[in-house]
Design an enzyme around this catalytic site. Structure first.
Site, PDB file in Angstrom:
ATOM      1  N   LEU A  38     -27.470  66.380  -5.418  1.00  0.00           N
ATOM      2  CA  LEU A  38     -26.573  67.135  -6.286  1.00  0.00           C
ATOM      3  C   LEU A  38     -27.327  67.868  -7.402  1.00  0.00           C
ATOM      4  O   LEU A  38     -28.080  67.248  -8.165  1.00  0.00           O
ATOM      5  CB  LEU A  38     -25.554  66.175  -6.912  1.00  0.00           C
ATOM      6  CG  LEU A  38     -24.497  66.835  -7.816  1.00  0.00           C
ATOM      7  CD1 LEU A  38     -23.607  67.770  -7.031  1.00  0.00           C
ATOM      8  CD2 LEU A  38     -23.684  65.775  -8.533  1.00  0.00           C
ATOM      9  N   ASP A  39     -27.117  69.171  -7.499  1.00  0.00           N
ATOM     10  CA  ASP A  39     -27.682  70.000  -8.581  1.00  0.00           C
ATOM     11  C   ASP A  39     -29.213  70.012  -8.592  1.00  0.00           C
ATOM     12  O   ASP A  39     -29.824  70.335  -9.614  1.00  0.00           O
ATOM     13  CB  ASP A  39     -27.165  69.538  -9.961  1.00  0.00           C
ATOM     14  CG  ASP A  39     -25.661  69.709 -10.089  1.00  0.00           C
ATOM     15  OD1 ASP A  39     -25.105  70.572  -9.384  1.00  0.00           O
ATOM     16  OD2 ASP A  39     -25.036  68.977 -10.867  1.00  0.00           O
ATOM     17  N   GLU A  40     -29.813  69.662  -7.474  1.00  0.00           N
ATOM     18  CA  GLU A  40     -31.276  69.642  -7.437  1.00  0.00           C
ATOM     19  C   GLU A  40     -31.861  70.635  -6.437  1.00  0.00           C
ATOM     20  O   GLU A  40     -33.061  70.626  -6.176  1.00  0.00           O
ATOM     21  CB  GLU A  40     -31.777  68.225  -7.125  1.00  0.00           C
ATOM     22  CG  GLU A  40     -31.431  67.240  -8.214  1.00  0.00           C
ATOM     23  CD  GLU A  40     -32.137  65.902  -8.058  1.00  0.00           C
ATOM     24  OE1 GLU A  40     -33.088  65.807  -7.256  1.00  0.00           O
ATOM     25  OE2 GLU A  40     -31.717  64.950  -8.743  1.00  0.00           O
TER      26      GLU A  40
END
Lengths: 287, 287, 287, 287
Positions: free
Chosen positions: B230-232
């Site tokens: 997530l979000d990486e």
């Protein structure tokens, strides 16, 4: 440029309440103070009122050493926390630095050219590298090596030097050692640091390497007050610059140096002008 | 504005090696291709070469469906990974959205006004709110509610719809659900998301609240490819705006909306122009 | 988000003088007004004081239609010019547009999604192109072609429509006709324009072409109030974006569109919040 | 940081033509040059091709003093204009300054700390003020007062000093005299100036005053090559900072100083790296 007239600067914070601006401004006006700047801010969420008032000392009804006594009837019932400063009183700044000198150069240039109304009380370093640079400005330089084993001892020396030099606040101009809680507590909200990232991203060591590896498209620098939690103190100023895949870590370091020195210098300028208030790990900057 | 001549766009990456630019440019030139743009970049640290070459199809020596066969003798010995695109072939984009519509509005305005050479294959949402807005543009709208219990089922429907609509890539225009690894794997490096913070700062939920509480002086938005973490995923674009203590969370949300829509739209534009390459969780943007 | 409590907003300017803040804040406080925001600014060079005060109507000592009468004893002796506004009174905005619709799209999206507390009274254009777009939002659309020969007549129609629609202010959202002095005088400091350059650079026609030919490395957009001198009215807001030699005029136009719509929308937002004061062809923006 | 391997840097421009990239890259590759950077750009509108190629000298087939002879068969038929540089050959820079020293301080700090691979051949000034500052860095300082009456004579001295010192290029670091056409012609596209505004806005004297009076919301600084037309030479770099009504002229001057020194230093860095090409009063910056 004519020398500006000396002023008094009052920083206040208190629970938000009806009539607080009227009470403050009336107090100054009633004592014949000519307010030349009034910045105020209410944090609605927290219910806290902040203000910075600046008025000309010329013609003010009483000398500032009687301010506390005079202001008390206004401050006490309203639970006002306040500090008072004079524009004609130069602050004494201490600088701590390690090997990288770009922030130090920038500070010394502003000092030498008279851009800032400040005295530099001393420069501390854990290396000898910049003794010549500092001493040619007529500023005392002390090299105190810091080792893991003898850190407490080194810090004790540093604190003693800072205190005996009468430093009003301390600037960490790329000082690459972590200060102990004891050190921080000796100068509460009086230590400004420059961190070479856009905090809270890339706290800790090697932020440019980390930024490069994450592939960010913008890098930043952050000036903040130092607290006991590393890189988590109240942020005073940040700025950024756009980068691309073309910039390697060395490029980020190079571009970052310019950000760091400008961001740190803005924070110092505001500190010198008494424009900073801290609460709940945030700052109010009356810039 | 005259219609630009159709071009071929070749994206390549391979181990860096002597003569690679000469080999590529000679191949195109030898086959009578007029190169109108050549961007190349070497990641010295990783030893990887990247390039984007664009040449006019008019007069090129062979049709593009024979490109693989012709290019193979150049590509194979040099271990070149490549993809080929045509400027006259409109991509089919899918959009996923939840309740907040500012990015969707921005995308639809660009679509309706012909700013982008794109077909919007469909819009998926977990809410009915924007059906009217989407359908009045003649774009299919599907509402697939997502519950924790039936998430896998919902995603299966979504994937089926995306695939049957022939979506070349997916844009998460403030779609507030986390996609499962299975969903992400169905569209590898083909899902663009807009995150409402300056990543890696404030990943996860409520970034504006977190930014406010941390007291940052600048907020940002980040467009990135979605990966299983997530979000990486690899960052495509970021932008920022200055804020101060005066801005409450609501203000950050308001200012952030404009950042989000602009940043996401830049990323989509580059995707449509085949200007994005991904490696090691970073992007090369030949903007 | 709960509906905020209705407030009164007072904008004042007057010759700078001792006690002015105290007089204003005391007046509101004495009449039981809870001040929730006070911004003030002194132009030292000009000797002019400006302020914006906002207080909750709930509990205020008298209804606002009696404000003039009550405030007069404070205002008159201090030569205070003032205007009073209510946060619960939606302004009526008129929009004028030509062929380029990106600013119009942006305005309509904010309108439809309820981002702004505004009524759009009508949209005027010198072309029919955007009738459908406007009318589908339930907003009256009037096409009034403008020719050199019949410009006065066209403007007379426009002014009549604006006045009969009760427009509080007018937004030129890329309206490509120059307004006559008579038109401007009908709406003094009530016409906001977006100019597609960083004024005062590249005033007049074709600013992106001019910026490209000059080889600037940054382009901008400027929102300003319209005065009788073309592109010389008081600037409300500006923003910029970095460009390079790689961007042709078409790219500048494309990048500039996003600047224009964001900059114009910020200016409109401040206008709606009564945050703008004008003096000596400059603006005070209490943002 | 290991010393980077020495490289050759070739800057070229020529009429755009098929096969130009292939011809250039093949020439280097065929002579066993390992290309580590290739930037190219086609100005489609003008039909001009530009490139910067950098390759390792180690292993290159012939010494660079034979480059012209070897490259001629490639260059001549294609009408290629070119210049060749070596990364291991430090340029000699001259600096001209008047009373304001912030840019000079910044340049000297980079010089002393070894940030730039440059020799400072000399510093010229029309005032004695900064002799000590310059000489303590071991750099020759010459004060040549400039009066309207004896300007030609003063310039003749300056030119002689610059030439005898072997200056490769000249930096005007806030040198407040206008150079005559004769001076400019002696160093064509070899004089970098910093102008304290966002050109073309506020050319000429007192730009901060002019910016303040115009009420701009952003100020800038511009580094450009000097031509015979004052402040109209090719722009190399610009940057900006946001201001508000609160900033008086003194504030703009203060904020502008930081812009000026950073913008100028970026331009110098690119000059030192041979990343600048000029045509039609614009620059190509292969940054």
């Amino acid at each position: 440029m004519a020398t500006p007239k000396p002023t008094a600067i009052l920083l206040v914070s208190c629970p938000d309440q009806r009539g607080i601006v009227a009470a403050l401004s009336t107090f100054i006006t009633r004592h014949n103070g000519n307010i030349i700047a009034l910045d105020q801010y209410v944090d609605v969420e927290e219910g806290v009122f902040f203000a910075r008032m600046e008025w000309e000392l010329d013609g003010f009804a009483f000398p500032l050493d009687r301010f506390a006594e005079q202001f008390d009837p206004v401050a006490q019932p309203r639970r006002i926390a306040w500090s008072l400063h004079r524009s004609d009183q130069r602050l004494r700044m201490a600088v701590m630095v390690s090997k990288q000198a770009h922030c130090l150069y920038d500070i010394l240039a502003r000092y030498e050219s008279g851009e800032w109304p400040v005295d530099i009380a001393l420069v501390l370093s854990n290396h000898e590298d910049h003794r010549g640079l500092v001493e040619r400005h007529g500023i005392p330089f002390h090299c105190i090596p810091v080792t893991a084993a003898a850190k407490a001892e080194a810090e004790a020396k540093q604190i003693a030097l800072l205190q005996s030099a009468g430093a009003d606040f301390v600037v960490l101009a790329r000082y690459m050692q972590i200060l102990s809680p004891a050190f921080v507590q000796a100068f509460p909200m009086r230590i400004l640091n420059i961190h070479h990232s856009f905090l809270p991203a890339f706290a800790g060591a090697n932020p440019y390497r980390a930024a490069h590896d994450r592939g960010v498209k913008i890098i930043g620098a952050t000036a903040h007050f130092v607290t006991e939690k590393l890189d988590e103190g109240p942020i005073v100023e940040q700025d950024v610059i756009r980068v691309s895949h073309r910039q390697g870590v060395d490029d980020l370091v190079r571009l970052g140096r310019d950000l760091e020195k400008i961001v740190l210098s803005r924070a110092i300028y505001w500190q010198l002008q008494h424009r900073l208030l801290v609460y709940k790990n945030r700052t109010v900057v009356f810039a």
